[in-house]
Design an enzyme around this catalytic site. Structure first.
Site, PDB file in Angstrom:
ATOM      1  N   THR D  51      33.910 -23.237  11.491  1.00 21.39           N
ATOM      2  CA  THR D  51      33.756 -24.447  12.294  1.00 21.39           C
ATOM      3  C   THR D  51      35.013 -25.271  12.068  1.00 21.39           C
ATOM      4  O   THR D  51      35.481 -25.427  10.929  1.00 21.39           O
ATOM      5  CB  THR D  51      32.449 -25.206  11.994  1.00 21.39           C
ATOM      6  N   GLU D  52      35.599 -25.750  13.171  1.00 22.40           N
ATOM      7  CA  GLU D  52      36.955 -26.281  13.091  1.00 22.40           C
ATOM      8  C   GLU D  52      37.054 -27.567  12.278  1.00 22.40           C
ATOM      9  O   GLU D  52      38.138 -27.980  11.902  1.00 22.40           O
ATOM     10  CB  GLU D  52      37.568 -26.458  14.488  1.00 22.40           C
ATOM     11  N   ASN D  53      35.907 -28.179  11.973  1.00 28.79           N
ATOM     12  CA  ASN D  53      35.964 -29.361  11.116  1.00 28.79           C
ATOM     13  C   ASN D  53      36.016 -29.014   9.637  1.00 28.79           C
ATOM     14  O   ASN D  53      35.774 -29.877   8.794  1.00 28.79           O
ATOM     15  CB  ASN D  53      34.798 -30.317  11.422  1.00 28.79           C
ATOM     16  N   SER D  93      42.554 -25.815   9.018  1.00 29.45           N
ATOM     17  CA  SER D  93      41.542 -25.233   9.895  1.00 29.45           C
ATOM     18  C   SER D  93      42.168 -24.763  11.205  1.00 29.45           C
ATOM     19  O   SER D  93      41.884 -23.662  11.690  1.00 29.45           O
ATOM     20  CB  SER D  93      40.459 -26.272  10.175  1.00 29.45           C
TER      21      SER D  93
END
Lengths: 237, 215, 237, 215
Positions: D51-53, D93
């Site tokens: 998840t990009e966070n 990320s």
């Protein structure tokens, strides 16, 4: 199931091909994956381009790889150190190429390669001979040179601990170039002093996320380059 | 050949630099002479030393037998880490340098020009193996660059010159030069002498300096 | 002695000036420095440019700062989320500016700003409306847009633990933009749930080295944005 | 208006994608429909969700009452982290995304063109507030982009078109389209239908698709 652990250094390096570009971690004697380099010497791939901050010491590790005539070209920031004898000799004879890159630019080029950034601008080397042939551009009244991201076919790195996903943590200043090199290679091979179960490394303290690592080999008591130098050892033994 | 006083010892020069660093400064020390500065920080002043191979908070050298192959500085010498130190990788380390976060760097020199150009990485000898390390990154990124050096070469040649003849590490980057004979500030109007060692006169100093000095 | 600890959030933000560029960490409800933002509302600095991934939720934190008309312009990737009401309203009335930046480009621009990189090339947004007005350049047969490094006068971040040197560690996905924002601001102000002695944070696990942090304020039990939203709270209370 | 079968359920579409992901793949799931894929991974296949966070190794949703405000996904929903997961900051990320390290991303779509252009971030309505998030980074960096979507809009308009009329997320980036009616591969020679839901005929499918299909 994901399991990046391979049984031996020989197995880990077996796909390295002639002409490959290889990043090798380490700064001085710290963080250099000696066992992987020695496995690469046994393996014999040649005509390599090696990206590493230095050129190795004495007649072991990276210096031994060079001495064994497997390296066509070095990309590094500091090719001669007090204990570097092999590279200087070959270089003076014109038998090895050198691309000299300032240390911070080298680190950033590797990170950029790993992060999908093809080029960036840096103030480093502006107005010096290392700027020659490079594009210079002004931003906000200051000059910068354009540098390219750097990628590799393989990276050889050393770490303290790894799990089967390839998550890595390092030991003190042996971290150095290793994490960015992991990012920039199509195949990253890590030697770990210890392999542990997933979750044994706290997810908050992982330095290299497993996604950047493809093979892990456990080398429980890695050789000390310093010790080998004191004993005047040579590889192959 | 002028008969010059020996001037300050290396430790005395390092001490002057240490006194000029403000409390709380983040400082990178080059290899060799600059390393002496760490031992000269006055009691009560806290300086954080950065080594570009990935440590902020370099401590004193380890006791004999306590050396750790994997805890070294940029000169590949064993060091220690203070409580409150931290380790990081090379790209982060040079983000500190290039991004202007390191306040001061102390470097050796082959030559410094009157404009503050620095040459300290190559004597440009044909056939010599070039090696640059992190010097170009430091002078390009760190806002205050101090040079520590003998005032002349071993053979008495000036190191402070009108134009560097050796390949540059960086143009117009040196702020201050600390030698055994004097402390000299690089200003827009030229080289300004701030202090001279005992027995050094303006005339003597100018004689061993190949660029005009202001006193 | 180095001691970056300040006694209160009000003290921490007191130097923020009208017209400042401020980076504010957080992604959704995670990692947003609510107490610092509320202190900034009390402080009253206006005409701010705020760099943050979102525009805040409900009527607290960043949304409250915007609602209080202190923000002239937002630089963000996702200005409307399910619970974002303040920004959309002002934006539709033409009372706040927006610079929309893809999330990865935003993160990289901030990192570049902190790392002294004035510009870099990225494949993101090529061939889309967000490429408009930007320089496009080909490397190895592929197109990339040039993006600029982004710096700020202040960064407001939230972390789990800090020491007097400003070394920080974070909690899970509350890390997000906070570490890169620390790098890119002239003055970085961190709120920490706990302040500890130097050395209490293992030097191997520090995420933000103290050099990137200038002021630290301890906020032992930070408000939960989620909880405030559930309770329909508004700031100023 | 053609009388179309309903075709596969959202879970069935997600299941098809899950079956097509190779063991060991690193996968980013967009917000909404794509999230269903996580629940469909067959026993014995290990997929790592990004998840990009800032989390690699997203686990199943937490049990009610076990939610953690500071452990969320890119859709701001509470998640868990598997043993062997790791946290990192946003620049790292997106280095994973832009650098080509994430193998697959599964995204929703407003429109996909026959060349694989994707529009999924803005309907271009005047006055609408633009919001892009990480979608442009994902399609520019991830080598395999799969779209999961209803075959047509709620009002029956084709989503698969010759040219997107909405603003692009990225040109020529979609590799495969999974809808309730069919699985379609984007190839150099056009859209190639790989599979159709029960009751769907080539003629019916072509009728609700605004770009030529190969069967």
């Amino acid at each position: 199931m994901i399991n990046k652990i391979v049984p031996s250094a020989a197995e880990a390096v077996k796909d390295i091909f002639d002409g490959a570009v290889i990043m090798i971690g380490g700064f001085g004697e710290a963080g250099s994956p000696i066992e992987l380099i020695h496995a690469l010497i046994d393996h014999g791939a040649k005509d390599l381009t090696v990206v590493s901050n230095n050129t190795g010491n004495g007649h072991v590790g990276l210096a031994a790889l060079i001495e064994n005539r497997q390296v066509r070209k070095m990309i590094c920031s500091f090719p001669r150190t007090a204990q570097s004898v092999v590279f200087p000799e070959l270089y003076k004879k014109g038998e090895i190429e050198l691309e000299l890159v300032p240390q911070g630019t080298l680190a950033e080029r590797i990170r950029a390669g790993g992060a999908g950034i093809p080029a960036f601008y840096t103030p480093t080397s502006v107005g010096t001979p290392l700027q020659e042939g490079k594009e210079v551009r002004e931003f906000n009244g200051r000059l910068y040179v354009m540098e390219y991201g750097l990628r590799a076919d393989f990276a050889l790195v050393k770490c303290k601990m790894a799990d089967r996903y390839g998550n890595l943590i390092y030991n003190k200043t042996a971290r150095n170039f290793n994490p960015v090199m992991c990012m920039a290679a199509r195949t990253t091979i890590a030697q770990a002093s210890r392999v542990v179960e997933p979750g044994d490394i706290d997810p908050e303290i992982v330095v290299t996320p497993g996604i950047f690592v493809h093979k892990v080999v456990e080398i429980p008591n890695p050789l000390s380059e310093n010790q080998l130098l004191k004993e005047n050892r040579r590889y192959p033994w | 050949m002028v008969n010059l006083p020996k001037g300050w010892s290396n430790e005395e020069i390092a001490h002057k630099i240490a006194e000029d660093l403000p409390d709380g400064a983040y400082v990178n020390l080059g290899i060799g002479l600059p390393e002496l500065v760490a031992g000269q920080i006055p009691e009560g002043k806290e300086i954080i030393f950065h080594t570009e191979n990935g440590l902020l908070g370099v401590g004193p050298p380890p006791a004999p037998g306590e050396e750790d192959d994997e805890l070294i500085n940029a000169g590949k010498k064993p060091v220690t880490a203070i409580p409150g130190s931290c380790f990081f990788h090379h790209a982060d380390s040079f983000a500190m340098v290039r991004g202007g976060h390191i306040d001061y760097c102390i470097l050796g020199a082959f030559q410094v020009s009157e404009k503050g150009d620095l040459a300290n990485w190559s004597t440009g000898e044909p056939g010599a193996i070039p090696a640059v390390g992190g010097a170009m990154d430091l002078v390009a990124g760190v806002p205050h660059v101090f040079v520590i050096s003998s005032h002349t070469t071993k053979t008495g040649e000036p190191k402070i010159v009108k134009e560097c003849t050796y390949p540059l590490t960086g143009p117009r980057c040196v702020n201050r030069i600390y030698t055994n004979l004097a402390v000299i500030e690089v200003t827009d109007k030229g080289l300004q002498v701030r202090e001279m060692a005992a027995g050094v006169t303006p005339e003597l100093l100018q004689e061993v300096t190949a660029a005009p000095l202001c006193f």
